[in-house]
Design a protein around this motif. Structure first.
Motif, PDB file in Angstrom:
ATOM      1  N   PRO A  80      -3.778   1.470   3.038  1.00 43.92           N
ATOM      2  CA  PRO A  80      -3.008   0.987   2.536  1.00 43.92           C
ATOM      3  C   PRO A  80      -1.374   0.371   3.464  1.00 43.92           C
ATOM      4  N   GLY A 108       1.187  -1.467   0.640  1.00 39.14           N
ATOM      5  CA  GLY A 108      -0.437  -0.184   0.094  1.00 39.14           C
ATOM      6  C   GLY A 108       0.400   1.223   0.082  1.00 39.14           C
ATOM      7  N   TRP A 109       0.284   2.239  -0.400  1.00 36.27           N
ATOM      8  CA  TRP A 109       1.059   3.882  -0.308  1.00 36.27           C
ATOM      9  C   TRP A 109       1.826   4.026   0.480  1.00 36.27           C
ATOM     10  N   VAL A 110       0.991   4.017   1.959  1.00 36.89           N
ATOM     11  CA  VAL A 110       1.084   4.291   3.368  1.00 36.89           C
ATOM     12  C   VAL A 110       2.412   3.392   4.144  1.00 36.89           C
ATOM     13  N   ALA A 111       2.625   2.341   2.778  1.00 39.22           N
ATOM     14  CA  ALA A 111       3.681   1.434   3.992  1.00 39.22           C
ATOM     15  C   ALA A 111       4.881   1.477   3.197  1.00 39.22           C
ATOM     16  N   GLY A 112       4.516   1.906   1.185  1.00 39.44           N
ATOM     17  CA  GLY A 112       5.755   2.629   0.822  1.00 39.44           C
ATOM     18  C   GLY A 112       6.161   3.750   1.385  1.00 39.44           C
ATOM     19  N   LEU A 113       5.705   4.852   1.620  1.00 41.42           N
ATOM     20  CA  LEU A 113       6.026   5.953   1.947  1.00 41.42           C
ATOM     21  C   LEU A 113       6.853   5.803   3.153  1.00 41.42           C
ATOM     22  N   ARG A 114       6.060   4.740   4.723  1.00 44.11           N
ATOM     23  CA  ARG A 114       7.168   4.373   5.175  1.00 44.11           C
ATOM     24  C   ARG A 114       8.305   3.567   5.232  1.00 44.11           C
ATOM     25  N   ARG A 115       7.825   3.086   4.080  1.00 42.36           N
ATOM     26  CA  ARG A 115       9.753   2.448   4.171  1.00 42.36           C
ATOM     27  C   ARG A 115      10.648   3.673   3.314  1.00 42.36           C
ATOM     28  N   PHE A 116      10.314   4.019   2.540  1.00 40.05           N
ATOM     29  CA  PHE A 116      10.977   5.429   2.354  1.00 40.05           C
ATOM     30  C   PHE A 116      11.714   6.338   3.146  1.00 40.05           C
ATOM     31  N   ILE A 135      -0.921  -1.920   4.523  1.00 38.96           N
ATOM     32  CA  ILE A 135      -0.321  -3.385   3.774  1.00 38.96           C
ATOM     33  C   ILE A 135       0.968  -3.111   3.476  1.00 38.96           C
ATOM     34  N   LEU A 174      -5.852  -3.139  -0.624  1.00 40.06           N
ATOM     35  CA  LEU A 174      -4.997  -1.895  -0.640  1.00 40.06           C
ATOM     36  C   LEU A 174      -5.856  -0.630  -0.154  1.00 40.06           C
TER      37      LEU A 174
END
Lengths: 207, 187
Positions: free
Chosen positions: B150, A6-14, B152, B146
């Motif tokens: 989001p 998900g986009w939130v997970a992507g942002l957190r990873r960044f 996940i 998702l």
């Protein structure tokens, strides 16, 4: 983005820091787990500190920095009846109270659906609590808290360093569900308070 | 999901990909900027949620709280700041329930096994001998899940045949040989 992310997970990873090591916020050395904390009373914030830096602030309010002590005690003789508790105006069954060295005011912090809440305590209510429990006058301002647990019929009181209080608040936050907390949050509190000194002050050892 | 929103989210991903090759001081500054804006924005969201929580006992307050949870964009904001009152599991199940009919006509049922370390593990079972596109089914499930979770970081699908564009899978074969597929097929 990775598939299934998900986009939130992507942002957190960044946003994750490149290094996972915590550093002493006073001298920059890499810290071990279970490190000490120092409170910057002027800025009202807590800093992670190595043993050397923490020791240099153990003696008191030099430069407004205070070491958070590492003692936890259960206050078995503490007196606070349900009426007095409700007069403190805390909407949930668990809260911690810290007195400020600067202005003598007492701040209550407690969990809620929207995260940690903070309220300024009525000074009269606190004074009468102090008269009934003189031990409160021995608490070191800014760094030691009174932790009250009235969840599910419990009547527990602790003298607890504020880093452990924040660690508990973090655990409560991550196990909170719905508008009132839920069973997982209550289990978390029970486990933590059964052995309040077992969790490192940074909350790193989650069962 | 409206297309404009999905587009915005893909734009965030694309921008992150463009920033990641930067050298460390610049990358750190970019991360700090995002973190600082999020912090400021998060504080406002906390205050807003406190207001709603304070009034959650009144009928209007409850209607607002429930309306927030039904709105996809507000859900995204609450999740972004770790303020959503429902767990990931609850929201994955709701997303799958909404997908029930769409997958049902293709002869597939899907259920949540668990969410562990931000990875959702789902199990597929065939409810009839239909043909379906593996790729399309995965796309449908990922998009639906998702949209409401989001946070996940990965979706594992158990019971989906790994190869072929169109699968014709008898129910018995799926049950006796539940192959596990992680992420994309290329892995």
């Amino acid at each position: 983005m990775r598939p299934g992310e998900g986009w939130v997970a992507g942002l957190r990873r960044f946003l994750q820091p490149a290094s996972a090591h915590a550093r002493c916020e006073l001298c920059g050395v890499i810290l071990a787990m279970g490190h000490a904390h120092v409170v910057d009373a002027a800025e009202d914030r807590m800093l992670c500190a190595c043993e050397t830096c923490a020791r240099s602030h153990a003696e008191g309010a030099r430069e407004g920095m205070l070491r958070v002590p590492d003692r936890v005690s259960r206050l078995t003789a503490f007196r606070l009846d349900d009426n007095e508790w409700s007069n403190l105006g805390i909407p949930v069954g668990i809260a911690f109270f810290v007195r400020s060295r600067r202005d003598g005011r007492v701040v209550a912090r407690y969990p809620g659906a929207a995260g940690a809440m903070e309220s300024l305590l009525d000074l009269d209510a606190w004074s009468s609590l102090e008269r009934a429990n003189p031990v409160l006058r021995e608490f070191e301002p800014d760094v030691e808290a009174l932790l009250v647990n009235h969840l599910d019929g419990a009547r527990e009181y602790f003298r607890m360093p504020i880093d452990r209080c924040y660690a508990l608040a973090g655990l409560i936050r991550s196990s909170w569900s719905g508008f009132t907390g839920g069973d997982a949050m209550r289990d978390t509190v029970r486990r933590f308070l059964a052995e309040p000194a077992a969790t490192p002050p940074d909350g790193s050892a989650r069962a | 999901m409206s297309h404009a929103d999905a587009h915005e989210e893909r734009r965030i991903e694309a921008l992150i990909e463009r920033l990641e090759p930067l050298d460390e001081p610049r990358l750190a500054a970019a991360k700090e900027l995002v973190a600082a804006v999020l912090e400021l924005h998060g504080r406002g969201m906390v205050a807003l949620m406190e207001l709603i929580a304070v009034h959650s006992e009144t009928s209007v307050g409850r209607a607002i709280a429930e309306g927030c949870l039904r709105d996809r964009d507000i859900t995204g904001l609450l999740v972004l700041h770790g303020l959503h009152p429902q767990s990931s599991e609850v929201r994955v199940r709701q997303a799958l329930a909404a997908l029930h009919a769409e997958l049902g006509v293709q002869g597939i049922a899907v259920e949540l096994v668990e969410v562990e370390a931000e990875v959702a593990r789902l199990r597929l079972t065939a409810t009839g001998a239909h043909g379906f596109s593996v790729h399309e089914v995965r796309r449908q499930i990922e998009a639906a899940v998702l949209e409401w979770t989001p946070e996940i970081a990965g979706i594992e699908l158990e019971g989906l045949p790994p190869s072929g564009q169109v699968a014709f899978v008898p129910m018995t074969a799926l049950r006796s040989d539940p192959r596990k597929v992680v992420g994309d097929e290329a892995r």
